[in-house]
Design a protein around this motif. Structure first.
Motif, PDB file in Angstrom:
ATOM      1  N   LYS A   1       0.915  -1.261   0.070  1.00  0.00           N
ATOM      2  CA  LYS A   1       0.217  -0.127  -0.101  1.00  0.00           C
ATOM      3  C   LYS A   1       1.061   1.131   0.035  1.00  0.00           C
ATOM      4  N   TRP A   2       1.971   1.166   0.499  1.00  0.00           N
ATOM      5  CA  TRP A   2       3.154   2.209   0.431  1.00  0.00           C
ATOM      6  C   TRP A   2       3.630   2.651  -0.911  1.00  0.00           C
ATOM      7  N   GLY A   3       3.664   1.821  -1.803  1.00  0.00           N
ATOM      8  CA  GLY A   3       3.977   1.955  -3.043  1.00  0.00           C
ATOM      9  C   GLY A   3       5.498   1.587  -2.999  1.00  0.00           C
ATOM     10  N   PRO A   4       6.209   1.759  -4.223  1.00  0.00           N
ATOM     11  CA  PRO A   4       7.775   1.505  -4.463  1.00  0.00           C
ATOM     12  C   PRO A   4       8.370   2.126  -3.302  1.00  0.00           C
ATOM     13  N   ARG A   5       9.657   1.463  -2.882  1.00  0.00           N
ATOM     14  CA  ARG A   5      10.593   2.318  -1.860  1.00  0.00           C
ATOM     15  C   ARG A   5      11.373   2.995  -2.694  1.00  0.00           C
ATOM     16  N   ASN A   6      11.766   4.185  -2.079  1.00  0.00           N
ATOM     17  CA  ASN A   6      12.803   5.141  -2.620  1.00  0.00           C
ATOM     18  C   ASN A   6      14.037   5.020  -1.765  1.00  0.00           C
ATOM     19  N   ASN A   7      14.179   3.825  -0.981  1.00  0.00           N
ATOM     20  CA  ASN A   7      15.366   3.734  -0.032  1.00  0.00           C
ATOM     21  C   ASN A   7      15.730   2.336   0.070  1.00  0.00           C
ATOM     22  N   PRO A   8      16.251   1.899  -1.055  1.00  0.00           N
ATOM     23  CA  PRO A   8      16.585   0.290  -1.071  1.00  0.00           C
ATOM     24  C   PRO A   8      17.522  -0.059  -0.206  1.00  0.00           C
TER      25      PRO A   8
END
Length: 62
Positions: A19-26
């Motif tokens: 629900k948060w979508g793709p991460r921007n901090n892998p």
């Protein structure tokens, strides 16, 4: 008296929910582990803050 402290907020599995979508901090976990290791080595106070919901429908529910 606390001289130095590390404050970690919202480092929890709930943020892996789609629900948060793709991460921007892998690499966040890796970087936090490096910081934690250094702070522990230097005997800093470490404070973890975790949000816990009372609603079973929440991703933050225990």
């Amino acid at each position: 008296m606390i001289d130095k402290a590390l404050l970690l907020i919202d480092v929890q599995q709930a943020f892996n929910d789609p629900k948060w979508g793709p991460r921007n901090n892998p690499t966040a976990e890796e970087k936090m582990q490096q910081i934690l290791t250094e702070c522990r080595k230097n005997h800093w106070t470490i404070i973890h803050v975790q949000h816990v919901s009372q609603s079973p429908d929440s991703v933050f529910y225990e």
